[in-house]
Design a protein around this motif. Sequence first.
Motif, mmCIF file in Angstrom:
data_model
loop_
_atom_site.group_PDB
_atom_site.id
_atom_site.type_symbol
_atom_site.label_atom_id
_atom_site.label_comp_id
_atom_site.label_asym_id
_atom_site.label_seq_id
_atom_site.Cartn_x
_atom_site.Cartn_y
_atom_site.Cartn_z
ATOM 1 N N UNK A 29 -6.069 12.795 -4.404
ATOM 2 C CA UNK A 29 -5.406 11.910 -5.360
ATOM 3 C C UNK A 29 -4.607 12.770 -6.320
ATOM 4 N N UNK A 30 -3.861 12.138 -7.182
ATOM 5 C CA UNK A 30 -3.096 12.853 -8.203
ATOM 6 C C UNK A 30 -3.830 12.660 -9.521
ATOM 7 N N UNK A 31 -4.717 13.610 -9.800
ATOM 8 C CA UNK A 31 -5.660 13.458 -10.903
ATOM 9 C C UNK A 31 -5.028 13.758 -12.250
ATOM 10 N N UNK A 32 -4.188 14.770 -12.318
ATOM 11 C CA UNK A 32 -3.522 15.145 -13.558
ATOM 12 C C UNK A 32 -2.029 15.276 -13.294
ATOM 13 N N UNK B 273 -5.377 4.109 -6.955
ATOM 14 C CA UNK B 273 -4.642 3.207 -7.844
ATOM 15 C C UNK B 273 -4.247 3.953 -9.116
ATOM 16 N N UNK B 274 -3.017 3.710 -9.561
ATOM 17 C CA UNK B 274 -2.484 4.350 -10.759
ATOM 18 C C UNK B 274 -1.956 3.287 -11.709
ATOM 19 N N UNK B 275 -1.998 3.628 -12.985
ATOM 20 C CA UNK B 275 -1.392 2.811 -14.044
ATOM 21 C C UNK B 275 -0.276 3.630 -14.675
ATOM 22 N N UNK B 276 0.858 3.002 -14.912
ATOM 23 C CA UNK B 276 1.952 3.688 -15.597
ATOM 24 C C UNK B 276 2.497 2.805 -16.700
ATOM 25 N N UNK B 277 2.588 3.371 -17.892
ATOM 26 C CA UNK B 277 3.204 2.698 -19.025
ATOM 27 C C UNK B 277 4.595 3.259 -19.241
ATOM 28 N N UNK B 278 5.499 2.488 -19.844
ATOM 29 C CA UNK B 278 6.887 2.948 -20.019
ATOM 30 C C UNK B 278 6.963 4.298 -20.725
ATOM 31 N N UNK B 279 7.746 5.197 -20.156
ATOM 32 C CA UNK B 279 7.959 6.506 -20.753
ATOM 33 C C UNK B 279 6.822 7.491 -20.571
ATOM 34 N N UNK B 280 5.809 7.096 -19.797
ATOM 35 C CA UNK B 280 4.654 7.969 -19.588
ATOM 36 C C UNK B 280 4.479 8.303 -18.116
ATOM 37 N N UNK B 281 3.772 9.395 -17.858
ATOM 38 C CA UNK B 281 3.384 9.722 -16.495
ATOM 39 C C UNK B 281 2.299 8.750 -16.028
ATOM 40 N N UNK B 282 2.194 8.555 -14.722
ATOM 41 C CA UNK B 282 1.102 7.728 -14.206
ATOM 42 C C UNK B 282 -0.252 8.344 -14.512
ATOM 43 N N UNK B 283 -1.267 7.477 -14.434
ATOM 44 C CA UNK B 283 -2.648 7.890 -14.684
ATOM 45 C C UNK B 283 -3.505 7.295 -13.564
ATOM 46 N N UNK B 284 -4.360 8.115 -12.961
ATOM 47 C CA UNK B 284 -5.200 7.602 -11.886
ATOM 48 C C UNK B 284 -6.335 6.775 -12.473
ATOM 49 N N UNK B 285 -6.562 5.609 -11.879
ATOM 50 C CA UNK B 285 -7.648 4.719 -12.296
ATOM 51 C C UNK B 285 -8.813 4.759 -11.310
ATOM 52 N N UNK B 286 -8.456 4.624 -10.033
ATOM 53 C CA UNK B 286 -9.412 4.489 -8.941
ATOM 54 C C UNK B 286 -9.000 5.458 -7.842
#
Lengths: 107, 121
Positions: B107-110, A35-48
């Motif tokens: 996963x895509x960590x970074x 699972x990833x979170x993405x905010x406007x103008x930013x790269x995604x970030x892995x959560x889970x």
Amino acid sequence: DIQMTQSPSSLSASVGDRVTITCRASQNIRTHLNWYQQKPGQAPKVLIYAASSLQSGVPSRFSGSGSGTDFTLTISSPQPEDFATYYCQQSYKTPYTFGQGTKLEIK
Amino acid sequence: EVQLVESGGGLVPPGGSLRLSCAASGFSLSIYWMHWVRQAPGEGLVWVSRISSDGRSTSYADSVKGRFTISRDNAKNTLYLQMNSLRAEDTAIYYCARDPDIGGWSSFENWGQGTLVTVSS
């Protein structure tokens, strides 16, 4: 290719509400689900990762569950910074595929 | 600190070519599988390509197979994506991403900050 279907596509919630996003795979992917979170103008970030493992540094209000074809991401008490778009992604086999995204908005 | 910095994007006409680079710092690229992921304006995330840590194994999305080539130079700590025969539908932000491959779980960590590729005449 493995199809990933997220629901809902968008969701309105208040700060502190419990939020659940679901993701369904078109075939058994065991627990190869991220699972990833993405905010406007930013790269995604892995959560889970691996369906239920919390990425280092991610708040414990985020949790994931599921295996096989059905998965959920839960935010136990969303904070203002959590309103963003969320994506599931299968890493069982290439081509790796993402869900279409769920936009979480403040009610 | 782990950092990935993409470069090489820009405006290119249909049928043209571009080479994207992803410079890694704060870690040794040589032990990680790496990916390219793209996102068209206002759209979702799409996986593009993957390369093994030693560069011997590569995979591609069907939409780019035969046109794009992923490669790496571990000595330079840099990942590349050579994009040929570009089409309007290749217009997107291109991200490189590091894969920790924890116990066989990928996963895509970074992620880098992305570089914008615009294919237009």
